[in-house]
Design a protein around this motif. Structure first.
Motif, PDB file in Angstrom:
ATOM      1  N   ALA A 221       0.813  -1.219   0.000  1.00 22.75           N
ATOM      2  CA  ALA A 221       0.000   0.000   0.000  1.00 22.75           C
ATOM      3  C   ALA A 221       0.846   1.269   0.000  1.00 22.75           C
ATOM      4  O   ALA A 221       0.477   2.273  -0.600  1.00 22.75           O
ATOM      5  CB  ALA A 221      -0.932  -0.006   1.222  1.00 22.75           C
ATOM      6  N   ASN A 222       2.001   1.282   0.667  1.00 21.44           N
ATOM      7  CA  ASN A 222       2.750   2.533   0.893  1.00 21.44           C
ATOM      8  C   ASN A 222       4.108   2.592   0.216  1.00 21.44           C
ATOM      9  O   ASN A 222       4.816   3.588   0.345  1.00 21.44           O
ATOM     10  CB  ASN A 222       2.962   2.741   2.399  1.00 21.44           C
ATOM     11  N   VAL A 223       4.493   1.545  -0.469  1.00 22.79           N
ATOM     12  CA  VAL A 223       5.870   1.476  -0.932  1.00 22.79           C
ATOM     13  C   VAL A 223       6.194   2.556  -1.962  1.00 22.79           C
ATOM     14  O   VAL A 223       7.296   3.120  -1.969  1.00 22.79           O
ATOM     15  CB  VAL A 223       6.177   0.063  -1.482  1.00 22.79           C
ATOM     16  N   ASP A 224       5.222   2.873  -2.836  1.00 21.04           N
ATOM     17  CA  ASP A 224       5.510   3.898  -3.850  1.00 21.04           C
ATOM     18  C   ASP A 224       5.686   5.283  -3.209  1.00 21.04           C
ATOM     19  O   ASP A 224       6.616   6.036  -3.539  1.00 21.04           O
ATOM     20  CB  ASP A 224       4.382   3.929  -4.876  1.00 21.04           C
ATOM     21  N   ALA A 225       4.781   5.627  -2.299  1.00 21.21           N
ATOM     22  CA  ALA A 225       4.890   6.932  -1.633  1.00 21.21           C
ATOM     23  C   ALA A 225       6.153   7.021  -0.797  1.00 21.21           C
ATOM     24  O   ALA A 225       6.850   8.045  -0.779  1.00 21.21           O
ATOM     25  CB  ALA A 225       3.658   7.193  -0.775  1.00 21.21           C
ATOM     26  N   LEU A 226       6.463   5.944  -0.081  1.00 21.95           N
ATOM     27  CA  LEU A 226       7.673   5.946   0.737  1.00 21.95           C
ATOM     28  C   LEU A 226       8.933   6.033  -0.115  1.00 21.95           C
ATOM     29  O   LEU A 226       9.924   6.672   0.258  1.00 21.95           O
ATOM     30  CB  LEU A 226       7.705   4.685   1.607  1.00 21.95           C
ATOM     31  N   THR A 227       8.885   5.388  -1.286  1.00 24.63           N
ATOM     32  CA  THR A 227      10.048   5.436  -2.175  1.00 24.63           C
ATOM     33  C   THR A 227      10.308   6.865  -2.639  1.00 24.63           C
ATOM     34  O   THR A 227      11.447   7.343  -2.647  1.00 24.63           O
ATOM     35  CB  THR A 227       9.840   4.518  -3.378  1.00 24.63           C
ATOM     36  N   ARG A 228       9.237   7.569  -3.047  1.00 20.83           N
ATOM     37  CA  ARG A 228       9.411   8.958  -3.492  1.00 20.83           C
ATOM     38  C   ARG A 228       9.920   9.846  -2.363  1.00 20.83           C
ATOM     39  O   ARG A 228      10.817  10.677  -2.551  1.00 20.83           O
ATOM     40  CB  ARG A 228       8.081   9.491  -4.029  1.00 20.83           C
ATOM     41  N   LEU A 229       9.327   9.699  -1.168  1.00 23.31           N
ATOM     42  CA  LEU A 229       9.770  10.521  -0.042  1.00 23.31           C
ATOM     43  C   LEU A 229      11.239  10.284   0.277  1.00 23.31           C
ATOM     44  O   LEU A 229      12.012  11.211   0.523  1.00 23.31           O
ATOM     45  CB  LEU A 229       8.919  10.214   1.185  1.00 23.31           C
ATOM     46  N   THR A 230      11.609   9.025   0.265  1.00 26.75           N
ATOM     47  CA  THR A 230      12.976   8.676   0.673  1.00 26.75           C
ATOM     48  C   THR A 230      14.002   9.156  -0.340  1.00 26.75           C
ATOM     49  O   THR A 230      14.996   9.818   0.006  1.00 26.75           O
ATOM     50  CB  THR A 230      13.098   7.155   0.855  1.00 26.75           C
ATOM     51  N   LEU A 231      13.783   8.847  -1.630  1.00 22.20           N
ATOM     52  CA  LEU A 231      14.765   9.212  -2.650  1.00 22.20           C
ATOM     53  C   LEU A 231      14.840  10.718  -2.853  1.00 22.20           C
ATOM     54  O   LEU A 231      15.936  11.286  -2.933  1.00 22.20           O
ATOM     55  CB  LEU A 231      14.413   8.510  -3.968  1.00 22.20           C
ATOM     56  N   ASP A 232      13.663  11.371  -2.919  1.00 22.57           N
ATOM     57  CA  ASP A 232      13.682  12.828  -3.129  1.00 22.57           C
ATOM     58  C   ASP A 232      14.319  13.546  -1.944  1.00 22.57           C
ATOM     59  O   ASP A 232      15.085  14.504  -2.117  1.00 22.57           O
ATOM     60  CB  ASP A 232      12.261  13.345  -3.345  1.00 22.57           C
ATOM     61  N   GLY A 233      13.982  13.135  -0.736  1.00 20.83           N
ATOM     62  CA  GLY A 233      14.552  13.793   0.443  1.00 20.83           C
ATOM     63  C   GLY A 233      16.044  13.621   0.533  1.00 20.83           C
ATOM     64  O   GLY A 233      16.785  14.582   0.790  1.00 20.83           O
TER      65      GLY A 233
END
Length: 830
Positions: A221-233
């Motif tokens: 459920a959250n892997v795509d959103a977490l991936t964007r947050l992590t890589l962009d940050g």
């Protein structure tokens, strides 16, 4: 009756005395033109310096010798590069370039790749997680919700992963669960067994199987959103630049980036204290991820997700990738510093005319070689041969001609009553020529020009003429002096500042110490101006510049010392040469010990007392209307010196016998009026200044001697009395000072006839005196207005009322009576 009087020509107040005849004015105009032409020739010769006609280039190979074989001297002023100051300036420019740090592209890529691999590892375990969830769902009962079953199995899976070496360094179990949290809509549905009829209503039912499983299987459920947050940050923080090494917190550095991320430019400058360190970078990473999560939430408000929890999970995954990414780029930094050095212009220092660039027999230095080469290059480039000199002479002819034309044309505006425009122009031309000729002579001994006493010339013109003409002449002298010393604008500013300060300090001169004060003020301002010029060059901290500074300061101080002696020494000869009367000369004649005033006090004391009292009144009245009070007072002291010839003809000097009783009214009037012409004869015999002579001539103007005129009319039987026979010879007052003398003479002598004087009676009497003389048109040829006449009347009324106050009558002391018991002895004192 013939009452015509001679009027002045030209501007009101432009000079003393009656108008000149046309022939005399024409001759003066011709002489003035000849003097201007003579001054023009002298100034062109002084400014040009014909020594340049014989100057060859004289170049030779100076690199082939270590000791100079001949002396090289500058024939003109120029600027040469100061090598040491240039090196210092370029080193400062290079030091001002901050160090350049580059974000290491390889480190950035490695950290992002490592983070991506960890996320991929989680995604690759989707089948394992799906299998575990399906088994948990089959083993569950109707008493358990899907969330409870999924949460339990995720705890089990994550716990098992934590023991796996592959998951070393991953976040804690609570955060890792958020990464693999399944989408409940992607899970199959449970099919429960039928509820037995005899069973209790609350008995849990077993799961018979799973149905309606999606074809694509379970999804996180959250892997795509977490991936964007992590890589962009993480990418934003690493591109911001993380500095590991320690440096001065106040030092500036430049950060260059391989790409743009968010609001980060490709290149930025910041203090070391503002650059991220690993510990501060992690805190900044948390803030960045939280800001990104807030942006995602605003973009998709319908999605029900705990973004705060996701931010924490993303941070825990990303913080492991924070490392230092800034690397000092020495090549790029040195390149920028070399560019800054090349962009820094060379520092130049002025070389004065006649300066010794290299003395014979002295070793060559790098600086002297540069000075000589610069000098020779200018000589060769400007072609200073005969054509160069002739063009210089032509330029100086134009400059001098324009300046002298401006001076002569402005004389009607610049001159005042102190002296005529003709005399003022001659004075200014003589002092200007003398200053420039002296500057040419001093150039051969002192090449900077700071020793030329320009301020002394300005002070002399101020004292002899007026500050307006002195200001104009000073500007001309400063311009020509700077041209004379090779267009030296520093000399123009310093000498001009000294001269103008001296002019402002000499607005009024009553004591010789005023000249000393003006010279000291000019010296102080000259030192300040010279310091400003040196600071503006930017070379003050180099040793050659410090030597030049101390030398210039010393020369300016010597210049001020020259002014202290030159101005008083030349003032008196110039006064006699041009017939100008200054306030200082008037002060000398105001000394009551003057032989002529001594005779006045001894031979005719009443007239002497009248003159002193009149002097105090005249000075106060003149000062009140802006006239020269000192001149009015000194003229009052001497206005009646003609009475020394025949003092018995004047009532204040008579002791009972009146000689006029034996004379006809006409002869008496002639005898009274003769004290004016006889006073002029005595004044010329004692060489009194012209203003005092004019005061003697004009203090009665062409007034009518009314007492004897009325007496003559009474005695005449045929009415043949002519009024002009009973008038003073004149002329009428030509200046406010002599008009004030006329008023004060009548007021001071007539106020004694007032019975029981008080302020009102005195004021009325003074008003009558002024009105009578104005009605007689005695003030037509001076610059007194009605308002000024009222002011004069008020001043005289106050002064006379104060001086004529009554005193208390003291009672007489009774004569002591002799005692009855006292016997007086012969020869004793009472």
């Amino acid at each position: 009756m013939n009452r015509t009087t001679t009027k002045r020509k030209g501007r009101g107040g432009a000079g003393w005395g009656p108008a000149e005849s046309p022939s005399l004015a024409y001759r003066k105009k011709q002489v003035e033109r000849l003097l201007i032409l003579l001054a023009f020739a002298v100034l062109v010769a002084a400014v040009t310096g014909f020594r340049l006609l014989g100057d060859p280039l004289g170049r030779y190979d100076i690199n082939a010798e270590t000791v100079a074989s001949q002396t090289v001297q500058a024939a003109f002023a120029f600027d040469s590069e100061d090598l040491q100051a240039t090196r210092d300036a370029r080193e400062l420019a290079a030091a001002a370039v901050p160090g350049i740090y580059t974000v290491d592209r390889e480190r950035l890529a490695n950290q992002l790749l490592t983070l991506q691999q960890r996320i991929t590892t989680l995604k690759d375990r989707r089948a394992e997680v799906e299998l575990a969830i399906n088994e948990a769902l089959r083993a569950s009962t109707s008493a358990q919700s899907v969330e409870e079953a999924v949460s339990g199995v995720l705890d089990t899976v994550v716990g098992r992963w934590r023991t796996d070496p592959l998951f070393e360094g991953f976040p804690d179990a609570a955060y890792l669960k958020l990464w693999i949290q399944p989408d409940l809509d992607s899970l199959p549905r449970r099919r429960f067994a039928d509820k037995p009829k005899a069973a209790a209503a609350a008995a849990p039912r077993a799961v018979l199987g799973l149905t309606d499983a999606p074809a694509e299987g379970m999804q996180f459920a959250n892997v795509d959103a977490l991936t964007r947050l992590t890589l962009d940050g993480l990418q934003y923080i690493l591109l911001s630049g993380v500095l590991q090494q320690t440096a001065d917190a106040g030092q500036k550095i430049v950060v260059t980036r391989p790409e743009i991320a968010g609001d980060l430019p490709l290149k930025s400058e910041a203090a070391v204290s503002e650059v991220l360190r690993p510990d501060t970078a992690r805190a900044r990473l948390r803030q960045q991820i939280e800001a990104l999560a807030k942006q995602y939430e605003e973009r998709d408000p319908a999605r029900t997700v705990d973004w705060t929890a996701l931010s924490s999970a993303a941070y825990e995954m990303a913080r492991l990738g924070v490392i230092d990414t800034l690397v000092y780029d020495q090549v790029l930094t040195e390149g920028e510093r070399q560019l800054a050095q090349s962009m820094t212009p060379p520092v130049v220092r002025p070389i004065a005319v006649n300066s010794i660039l290299q003395a014979e027999g002295y070793p060559w230095s790098e600086q002297t070689r540069r000075d000589v080469r610069s000098y020779w290059d200018i000589l060769e480039g400007s072609s200073r041969g005969s054509r160069g000199v002739f063009s210089q002479i032509l330029a100086n002819v134009i400059i001098v001609g324009l300046l002298l034309t401006a001076l002569s044309r402005s004389m009607p505006v610049l001159s005042d009553r102190r002296c005529s425009p003709y005399t003022a122009l001659n004075t200014a031309l003589l002092i200007t020529c003398g200053t420039l000729v002296l500057g040419r002579i001093m150039m051969y001994f002192e090449p900077s020009g700071y020793l030329v006493p320009l301020a002394a010339g300005a002070m002399l013109i101020t004292i002899l003429t007026n500050p307006r003409l002195a200001s104009m002449t000073t500007l001309i002298m400063a311009v020509l002096l700077s041209v004379q010393y090779g267009q030296n604008w520093r000399l123009f500013l310093v000498s001009g500042a000294m001269a103008y300060t001296a002019i402002l300090s000499l607005y009024t001169v009553r004591k010789r110490t005023d000249m000393a004060r003006a010279a000291l003020h000019g010296t102080a301002i000259g030192l300040v101006a010279a310091l400003a010029m040196i600071l503006s060059s930017g070379t003050v901290f180099s040793w050659p510049a410090m030597q030049d500074t101390m030398r210039a300061m010393l020369l300016i101080v010597l210049n001020g010392g020259i002014c202290l002696f030159v101005v008083p020494g030349l003032l008196s000869p110039l006064e006699r040469l041009f017939g100008i009367t200054t306030d200082i000369q008037l002060l000398e004649y105001s000394d009551l010990n003057n032989p002529l005033l001594g005779r006045l006090a001894i031979e005719i004391p009443a007239t002497y007392a009248h003159s002193l009292a009149m002097g105090q009144l005249a000075e106060a009245a003149a000062d009140a209307v802006g006239a020269n009070g000192l001149m009015a007072r000194v003229c009052a002291y001497y206005h009646d010196i003609g009475k020394l010839r025949r003092p018995e003809y004047f009532s204040e000097n008579q002791t009972g016998y009146n000689i006029h009783d034996e004379l006809s009214p006409r002869l008496s009037a002639r005898a009274i009026a003769s004290h004016v012409t006889e006073g002029v004869e005595i004044a010329r015999e004692f060489h009194l200044p012209q203003p005092i002579v004019r005061g003697i001539l004009e203090h009665h103007g062409t007034m009518l001697i009314s007492f004897f005129f009325q007496q003559a009319q009474e005695q005449s039987k045929h009415g043949d009395v002519r009024e002009e026979d009973f008038r003073y010879p004149g002329p009428k007052p030509q200046s406010p000072e002599t008009a004030i003398l006329m008023i004060c003479d009548g007021v001071e002598s007539g106020v004694r006839s007032i019975k029981n004087p008080n302020e009102d009676r005195v004021r009325e009497f003074i008003s009558k005196i002024i009105q009578a003389r104005a009605a007689d048109r005695q003030f037509d040829e001076c610059d007194l207005t009605l308002k000024k006449l009222d002011v004069i009347g008020d001043v005289l009324a106050r002064r006379l009322s104060t001086g004529m106050h009554s005193r208390v009558a003291y009672p007489e002391r009774p004569t002591p009576k002799d005692a009855n018991n006292v016997i007086r002895m012969k020869g004793t004192r009472e």
